[in-house]
Design a protein around this motif. Sequence first.
Motif, short mmCIF file in Angstrom:
data_model
loop_
_atom_site.label_atom_id
_atom_site.label_comp_id
_atom_site.label_asym_id
_atom_site.label_seq_id
_atom_site.Cartn_x
_atom_site.Cartn_y
_atom_site.Cartn_z
N TRP A 127 -5.76 -8.26 -12.30
CA TRP A 127 -4.76 -7.52 -11.55
C TRP A 127 -3.57 -8.43 -11.30
O TRP A 127 -3.72 -9.61 -11.04
N ALA A 172 -2.55 -2.33 -5.08
CA ALA A 172 -2.97 -3.14 -6.23
C ALA A 172 -2.16 -2.76 -7.46
O ALA A 172 -1.91 -1.58 -7.72
N ARG A 225 1.00 5.34 0.84
CA ARG A 225 0.36 6.32 1.72
C ARG A 225 0.22 7.62 0.95
O ARG A 225 1.14 8.42 0.85
N GLY A 241 -3.41 -7.86 -5.93
CA GLY A 241 -4.51 -7.17 -5.27
C GLY A 241 -5.62 -6.82 -6.24
O GLY A 241 -5.91 -7.55 -7.19
N VAL A 263 -9.19 -3.67 -6.84
CA VAL A 263 -10.21 -2.80 -6.25
C VAL A 263 -11.54 -3.12 -6.90
O VAL A 263 -11.59 -3.78 -7.95
N PRO A 279 0.81 -1.22 0.00
CA PRO A 279 0.00 0.00 0.00
C PRO A 279 0.85 1.27 0.00
O PRO A 279 1.88 1.35 0.66
N ARG A 281 -3.60 3.03 -2.83
CA ARG A 281 -3.67 2.84 -1.38
C ARG A 281 -3.69 1.36 -1.00
O ARG A 281 -3.17 0.97 0.04
N ALA A 282 -4.28 0.54 -1.87
CA ALA A 282 -4.39 -0.89 -1.58
C ALA A 282 -3.17 -1.67 -2.02
O ALA A 282 -3.05 -2.87 -1.73
N ASN A 308 -7.58 4.59 -4.90
CA ASN A 308 -7.80 3.43 -4.02
C ASN A 308 -6.88 2.28 -4.39
O ASN A 308 -6.43 1.53 -3.51
N ALA A 309 -6.61 2.13 -5.69
CA ALA A 309 -5.69 1.06 -6.12
C ALA A 309 -4.30 1.30 -5.56
O ALA A 309 -3.62 0.37 -5.09
#
Length: 480
Positions: A161, A130, A25, A164, A166, A23, A127-128, A124-125
């Motif tokens: 993917w 992915a 930040r 990961g 989303v 992930p 952050r995850a 979001n990808a």
Amino acid sequence: MVRVDGRTLRCDDVLAVARTEGPSRIEVEAGALAAAGRAWELAEELSTRRVVYGRTTGVGANKDDTVTGEHSTDHGLRLLRSHAGGSGELMPDGQVRAMMLIRLNQLLAGRSGIGPSLIEALANALRAGALPVVHRLGAIGTGDLAPLAETGLALAGERPWRRGGVAPVAVQAGDALAFMSSNAATLAEATLAALELDTLTKASHAVTALTYVALDGNPEAYATPVHEARPHAGQVACAADIRRLLGMEGTPAPGRRIQDPFGLRAFPQVQGPALDALHHLREVLAIEVNAGTENPMICVPEGDAYHHAHFHTAYVSSALDQARATVHQVAELSAARLGDLVEPDFTGLRPFLADGPAGSSGVMILEYVAHDALTELRQAALPVTLGSAIVSRGLEDHASFSTQAARATTAACRSYRQLLACELVAAVRALRMRRADLVDIPVRAAFEQAGAVLDPSTQDRPLTEDIARAATILDTLASI
């Protein structure tokens, strides 16, 4: 935490995210996302009353094909599907993360007209942690169409993917071209390569200073009055840094020779252009990663759309070509200094820094490795801007090839690192054999740090591990 607002992303931020496995930040500025939403609303409204390329038309030579009625519903997905034809090897994970960050930042500049939901999905990808499946091949410096189409289809749930994932997001008719209209993948590789070259050029000061001590160099070549007489910025900075590393204050003691070979004597004059070129490259990249490059540009203040050619990256390809060309010249000096280090007339030691029975080869093989790397660097330094391409039925009749320039710069980094490592191995060995006293000067730290990882044995033996360790320690030497 990396703040993403479409205006202030730094090259160092790109590097930080590229190096972060898992992930990332990141913080998306709410105001920037809101501004992107207003651009999306305007783009949707414009599409009802005027022709907007890629939204109400096809793309490329299909610009005059109007998309209406039932076909407009899946127009965006069809564009992504048709352009997701990347091929070759998979793009390295770090470059994919850097590409995603740059594209997110550009979209938050608020000129693409893309739907906010797709922007949020991209954030979001990241952050995850992915990673979409993205191939290296599919761009010529006029938009990274294939890599970004692959990314867009992953966000839409139509492609797998690599790591990961989303929740899928809907792609509207106008989202596809707006998402693909960027050189984010090229800028990602260019940024990572530029920062690595920056590190290697800084490390080369420490390596050159060690060689200077091993060869009893003449300090006159770095004297302040000399460089005040022709004050190019990079040259002056290089000479000043060498003086700092060698503790040259006041009038230093003269060297063994009235004039050194060019590898030492001309180092500031050759390194200077490389420092200036890298500074210019970073300035170009700082603009590009924060630019609104989408064609068409949705301009909220004017309430209109503008068709343009910001997808063309001549600034990037030209700056990359210049950087590689200047670094190649500096690399030639490194190979020359290595030749001086194995010459008894310069060191007062045995040929090839041998230490054993008669006929011992010492570090003889280093010159072969170094010139092999230098030859690869020479090939990578060839300018890509001399080429061109005519595609899309003749409508797109020029290309910058910044994508290929970025790849060549990555290759140049690998070669230059190996070359500097060879010089470092030889310089440390010569200093050990001479039992040189570096007293209390800054370059002593470079000698101690390199010496801590390099095998102290001077007997004939394979030097592969020494070269590998020296290549690794260069990043540390850059900060001395």
